[in-house]
Scaffold this motif. Structure first.
Motif, PDB file in Angstrom:
ATOM      1  N   PHE A   1      31.138  59.424  18.714  1.00 37.51           N
ATOM      2  CA  PHE A   1      31.463  59.373  20.129  1.00 37.51           C
ATOM      3  C   PHE A   1      30.592  58.295  20.769  1.00 37.51           C
ATOM      4  O   PHE A   1      30.231  57.338  20.107  1.00 37.51           O
ATOM      5  N   ASN A   2      30.191  58.430  22.013  1.00 35.33           N
ATOM      6  CA  ASN A   2      29.422  57.390  22.664  1.00 35.33           C
ATOM      7  C   ASN A   2      28.313  58.022  23.488  1.00 35.33           C
ATOM      8  O   ASN A   2      28.224  59.245  23.589  1.00 35.33           O
TER       9      ASN A   2
ATOM     10  N   GLY B   1      39.840  56.157  22.178  1.00 33.18           N
ATOM     11  CA  GLY B   1      39.564  56.999  23.336  1.00 33.18           C
ATOM     12  C   GLY B   1      38.198  57.648  23.320  1.00 33.18           C
ATOM     13  O   GLY B   1      37.564  57.819  24.375  1.00 33.18           O
ATOM     14  N   VAL B   2      37.705  58.015  22.125  1.00 38.08           N
ATOM     15  CA  VAL B   2      36.401  58.691  22.054  1.00 38.08           C
ATOM     16  C   VAL B   2      35.249  57.763  22.423  1.00 38.08           C
ATOM     17  O   VAL B   2      34.128  58.230  22.625  1.00 38.08           O
ATOM     18  N   TYR B   3      35.498  56.467  22.533  1.00 39.68           N
ATOM     19  CA  TYR B   3      34.446  55.558  22.991  1.00 39.68           C
ATOM     20  C   TYR B   3      34.187  55.715  24.492  1.00 39.68           C
ATOM     21  O   TYR B   3      33.226  55.150  25.013  1.00 39.68           O
ATOM     22  N   LEU B   4      35.043  56.480  25.181  1.00 32.46           N
ATOM     23  CA  LEU B   4      34.806  56.799  26.581  1.00 32.46           C
ATOM     24  C   LEU B   4      34.445  58.277  26.764  1.00 32.46           C
ATOM     25  O   LEU B   4      34.469  58.789  27.886  1.00 32.46           O
ATOM     26  N   LEU B   5      34.104  58.949  25.665  1.00 34.66           N
ATOM     27  CA  LEU B   5      33.705  60.359  25.721  1.00 34.66           C
ATOM     28  C   LEU B   5      32.270  60.495  25.220  1.00 34.66           C
ATOM     29  O   LEU B   5      31.966  60.123  24.083  1.00 34.66           O
ATOM     30  N   PRO B   6      31.370  61.008  26.064  1.00 34.47           N
ATOM     31  CA  PRO B   6      29.968  61.131  25.629  1.00 34.47           C
ATOM     32  C   PRO B   6      29.791  62.187  24.551  1.00 34.47           C
ATOM     33  O   PRO B   6      30.528  63.182  24.499  1.00 34.47           O
TER      34      PRO B   6
ATOM     35  N   GLY C   1      35.415  48.375  21.667  1.00 39.09           N
ATOM     36  CA  GLY C   1      34.339  48.968  22.453  1.00 39.09           C
ATOM     37  C   GLY C   1      33.165  48.010  22.438  1.00 39.09           C
ATOM     38  O   GLY C   1      33.031  47.194  21.527  1.00 39.09           O
ATOM     39  N   GLU C   2      32.312  48.099  23.448  1.00 36.74           N
ATOM     40  CA  GLU C   2      31.125  47.228  23.514  1.00 36.74           C
ATOM     41  C   GLU C   2      29.922  47.996  22.993  1.00 36.74           C
ATOM     42  O   GLU C   2      29.517  49.015  23.577  1.00 36.74           O
ATOM     43  N   ASP C   3      29.351  47.550  21.879  1.00 35.56           N
ATOM     44  CA  ASP C   3      28.157  48.180  21.332  1.00 35.56           C
ATOM     45  C   ASP C   3      27.039  47.144  21.268  1.00 35.56           C
ATOM     46  O   ASP C   3      27.088  46.115  21.940  1.00 35.56           O
ATOM     47  N   SER C   4      26.024  47.406  20.460  1.00 33.61           N
ATOM     48  CA  SER C   4      24.855  46.527  20.424  1.00 33.61           C
ATOM     49  C   SER C   4      25.168  45.135  19.897  1.00 33.61           C
ATOM     50  O   SER C   4      24.393  44.201  20.115  1.00 33.61           O
ATOM     51  N   GLN C   5      26.302  44.978  19.206  1.00 30.99           N
ATOM     52  CA  GLN C   5      26.674  43.651  18.703  1.00 30.99           C
ATOM     53  C   GLN C   5      27.225  42.746  19.805  1.00 30.99           C
ATOM     54  O   GLN C   5      27.272  41.533  19.636  1.00 30.99           O
ATOM     55  N   LYS C   6      27.725  43.359  20.888  1.00 29.86           N
ATOM     56  CA  LYS C   6      28.269  42.631  22.051  1.00 29.86           C
ATOM     57  C   LYS C   6      29.422  41.695  21.667  1.00 29.86           C
ATOM     58  O   LYS C   6      29.576  40.597  22.217  1.00 29.86           O
ATOM     59  N   LEU C   7      30.237  42.150  20.734  1.00 29.71           N
ATOM     60  CA  LEU C   7      31.354  41.320  20.286  1.00 29.71           C
ATOM     61  C   LEU C   7      32.534  41.364  21.253  1.00 29.71           C
ATOM     62  O   LEU C   7      33.280  40.387  21.380  1.00 29.71           O
TER      63      LEU C   7
ATOM     64  N   ARG D   1      32.980  48.297  31.514  1.00 24.32           N
ATOM     65  CA  ARG D   1      32.791  46.973  32.127  1.00 24.32           C
ATOM     66  C   ARG D   1      33.647  45.926  31.425  1.00 24.32           C
ATOM     67  O   ARG D   1      34.304  45.101  32.073  1.00 24.32           O
ATOM     68  N   GLU D   2      33.660  45.942  30.105  1.00 25.15           N
ATOM     69  CA  GLU D   2      34.433  44.949  29.349  1.00 25.15           C
ATOM     70  C   GLU D   2      35.933  45.196  29.466  1.00 25.15           C
ATOM     71  O   GLU D   2      36.722  44.252  29.558  1.00 25.15           O
ATOM     72  N   LEU D   3      36.349  46.465  29.464  1.00 23.99           N
ATOM     73  CA  LEU D   3      37.765  46.771  29.641  1.00 23.99           C
ATOM     74  C   LEU D   3      38.244  46.299  31.006  1.00 23.99           C
ATOM     75  O   LEU D   3      39.330  45.728  31.131  1.00 23.99           O
ATOM     76  N   ARG D   4      37.436  46.538  32.023  1.00 21.98           N
ATOM     77  CA  ARG D   4      37.790  46.109  33.378  1.00 21.98           C
ATOM     78  C   ARG D   4      37.961  44.600  33.438  1.00 21.98           C
ATOM     79  O   ARG D   4      38.972  44.082  33.919  1.00 21.98           O
ATOM     80  N   GLY D   5      36.980  43.888  32.917  1.00 20.83           N
ATOM     81  CA  GLY D   5      37.047  42.433  32.937  1.00 20.83           C
ATOM     82  C   GLY D   5      38.175  41.896  32.082  1.00 20.83           C
ATOM     83  O   GLY D   5      38.838  40.917  32.451  1.00 20.83           O
ATOM     84  N   ALA D   6      38.407  42.537  30.937  1.00 22.91           N
ATOM     85  CA  ALA D   6      39.479  42.079  30.049  1.00 22.91           C
ATOM     86  C   ALA D   6      40.834  42.169  30.729  1.00 22.91           C
ATOM     87  O   ALA D   6      41.648  41.237  30.656  1.00 22.91           O
ATOM     88  N   TRP D   7      41.088  43.273  31.410  1.00 25.67           N
ATOM     89  CA  TRP D   7      42.371  43.439  32.089  1.00 25.67           C
ATOM     90  C   TRP D   7      42.519  42.429  33.216  1.00 25.67           C
ATOM     91  O   TRP D   7      43.586  41.835  33.396  1.00 25.67           O
ATOM     92  N   LEU D   8      41.459  42.207  33.965  1.00 24.33           N
ATOM     93  CA  LEU D   8      41.515  41.235  35.055  1.00 24.33           C
ATOM     94  C   LEU D   8      41.681  39.812  34.532  1.00 24.33           C
ATOM     95  O   LEU D   8      42.171  38.933  35.249  1.00 24.33           O
ATOM     96  N   ASP D   9      41.298  39.579  33.273  1.00 25.21           N
ATOM     97  CA  ASP D   9      41.516  38.273  32.642  1.00 25.21           C
ATOM     98  C   ASP D   9      42.952  38.109  32.148  1.00 25.21           C
ATOM     99  O   ASP D   9      43.327  37.033  31.671  1.00 25.21           O
ATOM    100  N   GLY D  10      43.756  39.183  32.202  1.00 29.02           N
ATOM    101  CA  GLY D  10      45.136  39.118  31.737  1.00 29.02           C
ATOM    102  C   GLY D  10      45.363  39.723  30.373  1.00 29.02           C
ATOM    103  O   GLY D  10      46.481  39.663  29.845  1.00 29.02           O
ATOM    104  N   ASN D  11      44.307  40.305  29.769  1.00 31.51           N
ATOM    105  CA  ASN D  11      44.443  40.915  28.449  1.00 31.51           C
ATOM    106  C   ASN D  11      45.070  42.296  28.534  1.00 31.51           C
ATOM    107  O   ASN D  11      45.114  42.916  29.595  1.00 31.51           O
ATOM    108  N   GLU D  12      45.514  42.789  27.393  1.00 32.74           N
ATOM    109  CA  GLU D  12      46.161  44.098  27.310  1.00 32.74           C
ATOM    110  C   GLU D  12      45.202  45.136  26.754  1.00 32.74           C
ATOM    111  O   GLU D  12      44.418  44.850  25.838  1.00 32.74           O
TER     112      GLU D  12
END
Length: 421
Positions: free
Chosen positions: A144-145, A118-123, A91-97, A155-166
């Motif tokens: 949760f988030n 999954g809970v990182y996509l649940l408010p 998940g992307e948090d304040s560390q931006k790792l 945003r990061e999941l979208r980009g990761a998949w488009l980069d070819g990641n799983e």
């Protein structure tokens, strides 16, 4: 957004301290023989119509970019040296790792696996939607988030998949210990998996982000593997996963040998690797190095660099042990955490820079590894499994794998369900 320290207590591996005695060129076509192994730099979004799924949180956009067709080993050909870097609770948090290591992946032309919680996509305000086994609704040991955190993670999941990641799963509430995932039945695991899928497939509705871009994949098809919290509950999880059509599990503990299938799943376990300067080996995961070194994520600052170097050097030793020996895939697990001053994140980045640039080395996701494994002659894989840790084939690969190739038939799409308990 997820606070940088929010996940420190909950994540990790139950069997943390591993002492001595505890058991805890053909690759992909279009690849050169040296350097790089994953998604091509500057890959564009898939071409063709976008078909929204459900509320539009996910979408079918065509074949994933950056996936390279696996090739079958030719007689006498050395197998590639695969290395899989994977991330628990991505998940992307304040560390931006998450965003940082996406850039690292592009720099070294590699792919990785991101195990999303999954809970990182649940408010937080919708927490009652999560009904974990053996716990009251709304309970999660990793929280949760908030809406901004969901935006950033998607945003990061979208980009990761488009980069070819799983994008795999680390499930939801990360429950370990007496009442944790180790006590769950097959049916309870199925409930947890179903909820993890639901949070991905309905994040727009749950977070009130109807106008946001969808994730560019069908999660029912994308999700083929997982790692359980704390490596617990694996027996019943693999039964559930086998019945649900998963292709691999990476929750086990193994030596650096070639994998086999269990209940129809590739057993891509974490591995025992050297701890330089110590007389034992530990699991190939940042958490286990941290526990063996400081026992706390906030250890003596004067030792941070030493500890990071120790992990880096241990992973590199494990790499060369395989690369110059049996060529067994090296499986490495990590967390997006700044334990001990972020020294393990530095160690992983330096390991990537060292190993992924070598000739015949393929730094890939679990998906790409299982695609390659499934394309091989089972007799060849059986011979590879005869090689022990660091054992190079006597007489060289040209002799060891000579005349092993036979006509290959594609694996059946339908797997016989595992026997229910």
């Amino acid at each position: 957004m997820l606070a940088a320290t929010k996940r420190v207590v909950a994540v990790g591996v139950g069997a943390a301290v591993l002492v001595a005695g505890l058991a805890g060129c053909s690759g992909f076509d279009s690849l050169g023989s040296s350097g790089g192994s994953g998604a091509k730099k500057g890959v564009a979004a898939p071409k063709g119509p976008v078909r929204l799924i459900g509320d539009g949180s996910t979408a079918f956009t065509g074949t994933q970019p950056g996936l390279l067709k696996p090739e079958r080993l030719k007689p006498g050909e050395a197998p590639p040296q695969f290395v899989v870097f994977s991330w628990d609770g991505a998940g992307e948090d304040s560390q931006k790792l998450f965003s940082h290591f996406r850039k690292v992946g592009k720099k070294y032309d590699m792919t990785m696996t991101y195990f999303l919680s999954g809970v990182y996509l649940l408010p937080e305000k919708k927490r009652a939607m999560y009904d974990p086994p053996k716990y009251p609704a709304g309970r999660s040991d990793i929280g949760f988030n908030d809406v901004q955190g969901i935006r950033d993670t998607v945003r990061e999941l979208r980009g990761a998949w488009l980069d070819g990641n799983e994008v795999g799963t680390h499930f939801n509430g990360h429950f370990c210990g007496k009442r944790g995932v180790g006590s769950w039945s097959v049916e309870e695991w199925k409930s947890e998996i179903s909820q993890a899928k639901s949070f991905v497939k309905n994040w727009k509705t749950n977070a009130g982000l109807a106008g946001a871009e969808p994730l560019p994949f069908d999660y029912e098809k994308e999700l083929i593997g997982a790692r359980t919290p704390c490596l617990e509950g694996r027996e019943n999880f693999t039964r559930a996963a086998s019945e649900l059509g998963f292709r691999y599990d990476t929750s086990g503990i193994s030596n650096q040998v070639w994998p086999d299938k269990e209940l129809g799943l590739w057993d891509l376990a974490l591995q025992l690797v050297p701890v330089p300067g110590r007389s034992f080996e530990t699991l190939s995961m940042d958490y286990n190095f941290m526990v063996n070194q400081s026992g706390t994520p906030r250890g003596d600052p004067s030792k941070h660099r030493y500890w990071g170097n120790q992990m880096r050097d241990g992973l590199i030793k494990a790499f060369y042990r395989a690369y110059q020996g049996n060529r067994a895939p090296l499986i490495i697990g990590n967390h997006f955490e700044s334990w001990n001053g972020g020294t393990y994140m530095r160690a992983i980045e330096e390991t990537i820079a060292t190993v992924c640039v070598n000739r015949d080395v393929k730094c890939v996701s679990f998906r790409q590894l299982v695609d390659w494994l499934d394309a091989q002659d089972p007799k060849v894989l059986a011979d590879l499994r005869q090689l022990d840790v660091g054992q190079a084939p006597k007489g060289g690969w040209d002799q060891y794998l000579a005349d092993k190739s036979v006509a290959w038939t594609a694996p059946q799409a339908v797997r016989k369900p595992a026997e229910k308990r």
